[in-house]
Scaffold this motif. Structure first.
Motif, PDB file in Angstrom:
ATOM      1  N   GLY A  47      32.696  30.671  52.956  1.00 52.22           N
ATOM      2  CA  GLY A  47      32.667  32.092  52.639  1.00 52.22           C
ATOM      3  C   GLY A  47      33.577  32.954  53.493  1.00 52.22           C
TER       4      GLY A  47
ATOM      5  N   TYR B 112      36.690  34.205  53.286  1.00 53.92           N
ATOM      6  CA  TYR B 112      37.716  34.275  52.262  1.00 53.92           C
ATOM      7  C   TYR B 112      39.069  34.759  52.784  1.00 53.92           C
ATOM      8  CZ  TYR B 112      33.651  33.534  49.352  1.00 53.92           C
ATOM      9  OH  TYR B 112      32.506  32.999  48.804  1.00 53.92           O
TER      10      TYR B 112
ATOM     11  N   ASP C  39      41.095  33.008  43.947  1.00 53.65           N
ATOM     12  CA  ASP C  39      39.745  33.554  44.118  1.00 53.65           C
ATOM     13  C   ASP C  39      39.497  33.993  45.557  1.00 53.65           C
ATOM     14  OD1 ASP C  39      39.321  33.186  41.464  1.00 53.65           O
ATOM     15  OD2 ASP C  39      37.490  32.010  41.676  1.00 53.65           O
ATOM     16  N   ALA C  40      40.069  33.265  46.508  1.00 51.07           N
ATOM     17  CA  ALA C  40      39.939  33.691  47.905  1.00 51.07           C
ATOM     18  C   ALA C  40      40.609  35.038  48.112  1.00 51.07           C
ATOM     19  CB  ALA C  40      40.554  32.643  48.833  1.00 51.07           C
TER      20      ALA C  40
ATOM     21  N   LEU D  92      41.214  37.418  45.877  1.00 47.39           N
ATOM     22  CA  LEU D  92      40.464  38.480  45.218  1.00 47.39           C
ATOM     23  C   LEU D  92      39.223  38.859  46.023  1.00 47.39           C
ATOM     24  CD1 LEU D  92      40.692  37.303  41.484  1.00 47.39           C
ATOM     25  CD2 LEU D  92      41.902  39.216  42.550  1.00 47.39           C
ATOM     26  N   ARG D  93      38.540  37.850  46.543  1.00 45.21           N
ATOM     27  CA  ARG D  93      37.319  38.124  47.301  1.00 45.21           C
ATOM     28  C   ARG D  93      37.626  38.766  48.649  1.00 45.21           C
ATOM     29  NH1 ARG D  93      33.592  32.686  46.042  1.00 45.21           N
ATOM     30  NH2 ARG D  93      34.118  32.587  43.805  1.00 45.21           N
ATOM     31  N   ALA D  94      38.808  38.472  49.184  1.00 46.06           N
ATOM     32  CA  ALA D  94      39.175  39.042  50.483  1.00 46.06           C
ATOM     33  C   ALA D  94      39.835  40.410  50.344  1.00 46.06           C
ATOM     34  CB  ALA D  94      40.106  38.097  51.227  1.00 46.06           C
TER      35      ALA D  94
ATOM     36  N   THR E 115      47.744  38.447  46.018  1.00 48.01           N
ATOM     37  CA  THR E 115      47.083  37.595  45.029  1.00 48.01           C
ATOM     38  C   THR E 115      47.700  37.787  43.651  1.00 48.01           C
ATOM     39  OG1 THR E 115      45.012  37.740  46.268  1.00 48.01           O
ATOM     40  CG2 THR E 115      44.866  36.995  43.991  1.00 48.01           C
TER      41      THR E 115
ATOM     42  N   ARG F  29      40.955  36.462  35.622  1.00 48.00           N
ATOM     43  CA  ARG F  29      41.313  36.948  36.958  1.00 48.00           C
ATOM     44  C   ARG F  29      42.167  38.209  36.897  1.00 48.00           C
ATOM     45  NH1 ARG F  29      37.772  33.067  36.764  1.00 48.00           N
ATOM     46  NH2 ARG F  29      37.261  32.117  38.773  1.00 48.00           N
TER      47      ARG F  29
ATOM     48  N   GLN G 202      39.656  40.804  36.371  1.00 51.55           N
ATOM     49  CA  GLN G 202      38.920  41.042  37.612  1.00 51.55           C
ATOM     50  C   GLN G 202      39.747  41.873  38.590  1.00 51.55           C
ATOM     51  OE1 GLN G 202      37.507  37.452  39.455  1.00 51.55           O
ATOM     52  NE2 GLN G 202      36.774  38.475  41.290  1.00 51.55           N
TER      53      GLN G 202
ATOM     54  N   LEU H 200      38.795  45.454  40.196  1.00 49.35           N
ATOM     55  CA  LEU H 200      38.730  45.654  41.641  1.00 49.35           C
ATOM     56  C   LEU H 200      39.636  46.793  42.081  1.00 49.35           C
ATOM     57  CD1 LEU H 200      38.678  41.916  42.758  1.00 49.35           C
ATOM     58  CD2 LEU H 200      36.821  43.554  43.036  1.00 49.35           C
TER      59      LEU H 200
END
Length: 449
Positions: free
Chosen positions: A368, A370, A403-404, A406-408, A414, A436, A439, A443
């Motif tokens: 987790g 990220y 995905d890392a 986007l989450r970070a 990205t 994505r 997403q 975001l």
């Protein structure tokens, strides 16, 4: 001197030995499970056949398993002993040199040795396929294409193995982005060699890259002759089918394929582990529950921590260890990478870069962390092709990186990776890309276009 089915010289005078050797060549080209038995029959009938032992050694190393190293060493000893009692041809000498190079931690040297054979005998499909296979392990797509294209003219309509080389050509065309030519070459090759699983899978790659799941599924279902009789490569073909169903959002079908085909035989062959772990990871990234399927893979991967044969295999083992929650084993793999990165040789170079960064990124993602995951996976990206495998196989690492990011919250960086991925697919957006990009828009609080 006699010639084998490749129209190349071979030091076999016994008719039974030559028949077994020719059967081995066909089986090797078609990924048949009888390949090692045909080779054993050849050597039983011709115990002084140096090239046969060299083939045994090279085939063992291609399996990417630590215990196969000793098999290859024993084969080398037997090959050189046989060579001393005869006068090996330049073709045989090239295969012995290839084995020597790989056992000296230089598969690139092995490729060079096989290419010297092809300089003299471009019609030698066996040497072409072996060079192709080692280059694939090294991630050398341009080299694969150049190698095949320079020997294609020697595989005319009268060459009995032309279809298999066309399958190799199709794969190199796909991996270098020429998707239309790849499909044409692959389908033409299948008309000549309908049992060519490699050629079939090359066309399946095309349909994956062009976001054509319906066509890809129809291809695999319509050419069962290409994979039904193959060795564990048929699991890889089923993996491709699962990817195509995943792109249609049919996760129940994907899980059924996983249980009934992809992991029907719970082997610990690294290629089978890679199929399974990358598929489970794709499902995980899409929020699909996979139950306890990670546990079996994690237990097998734990026994492979010290293998150190291929970075491609190791990264998939790490996915399995993380998925199964084996934190101690994850740390052991990290420590082994640090040790191997200080060594010399083709694989050690790949452990050092991109291996260390990629492994750290995968570990951070599983934990987790990220931002750290994105930093490390982004650093690894420029050289990830060097770990081997195909675009489709390495795409799991690209998806994790995205995905890392986007989450970070690293939206700009990205987005560039997402655009790079889209460009590789000639602008064909698959389900993952569409989701994505949507997403990313959410975001950024920008309505999706």
């Amino acid at each position: 001197m006699k010639h084998d089915i490749c129209h190349a010289p071979v030091a076999l005078t016994d008719a039974a030995a030559l028949n077994s050797w020719n059967a081995m060549i066909r089986a090797f080209l078609a990924h048949k499970p009888a390949t090692p038995q045909h080779l054993a029959d050849t050597l039983d009938a011709a115990p002084d056949f140096a090239m046969g032992y060299a083939a045994r050694g090279l085939f063992a190393l291609m399996l990417g398993r630590a215990e196969m190293w000793q098999v290859a060493e024993d084969a080398r000893t037997a090959a050189h002993q046989a060579a001393r009692s005869s006068l090996p041809s330049a073709r045989e000498r090239g295969w012995l040199d290839a084995l020597d190079h790989w056992l000296a931690d230089s598969p690139t040297g092995a490729v060079a040795a096989l290419e010297t054979v092809l300089d003299r005998w471009p019609q030698d499909t066996l040497s072409a396929k072996a060079s192709h296979g080692i280059r694939f392990i090294l991630g050398d797509a341009p080299g694969m294409r150049a190698s095949v294209e320079r020997v294609l003219p020697a595989h005319g309509a009268d060459h009995p193995l032309r279809g298999y080389l066309m399958g190799c050509h199709a794969f190199t065309l796909e991996e270098t982005g020429d998707y239309g030519a790849a499909e044409r070459a692959g389908r033409a090759g299948l008309t000549l060699a309908p049992d060519d699983a490699w050629g079939l899978h090359a066309v399946a790659h095309v349909h994956d890259m062009r976001n054509e799941p319906d066509a890809g599924i129809a291809l695999i279902e319509g050419f069962s002759s290409a994979w039904e009789g193959s060795n564990n490569f048929r699991y890889h073909v089923w993996w491709h089918k699962a990817l195509l169903h995943l792109d249609r959002g049919e996760t129940d079908v994907v899980l059924a394929l996983y249980d009934r085909q992809i992991r029907a035989d719970r082997t610990d062959d690294y290629r089978d582990i890679a199929n399974a772990t990358s598929l489970l990871m794709r499902l995980h990234l899409d929020g699909v529950a996979v139950g306890d399927r990670w546990d079996e893979l994690g237990a097998l991967a734990q026994n492979r921590i010290d293998d150190g044969c291929l970075v491609f295999a190791d990264l998939h083992y790490q996915l399995a260890l993380s998925g199964a929650g084996k934190t101690g084993a994850v740390r052991e793999m990290t420590a082994r990478f640090a040790r191997d990165a200080r060594k010399s040789g083709d694989m050690a170079d790949r452990v050092a870069d991109p291996g260390l960064s990629a492994l750290a990124g995968l570990t951070a993602f599983a934990e987790g962390r990220y931002a750290t995951a994105f930093e490390n996976l982004s650093a690894a990206r420029p050289k990830m092709q060097s770990i081997g495998g195909s675009h489709a196989q390495r795409d799991v690492f690209e998806r994790i990186t995205i995905d890392a990011g986007l989450r970070a919250g690293h939206f700009d960086a990205t987005e560039q990776i997402m655009l790079d991925r889209l460009a590789l697919r000639a602008g064909h957006a698959d389900r993952f890309a569409e989701s994505r990009f949507e997403q990313l828009s959410r975001l950024r609080r920008i309505p999706a276009q």
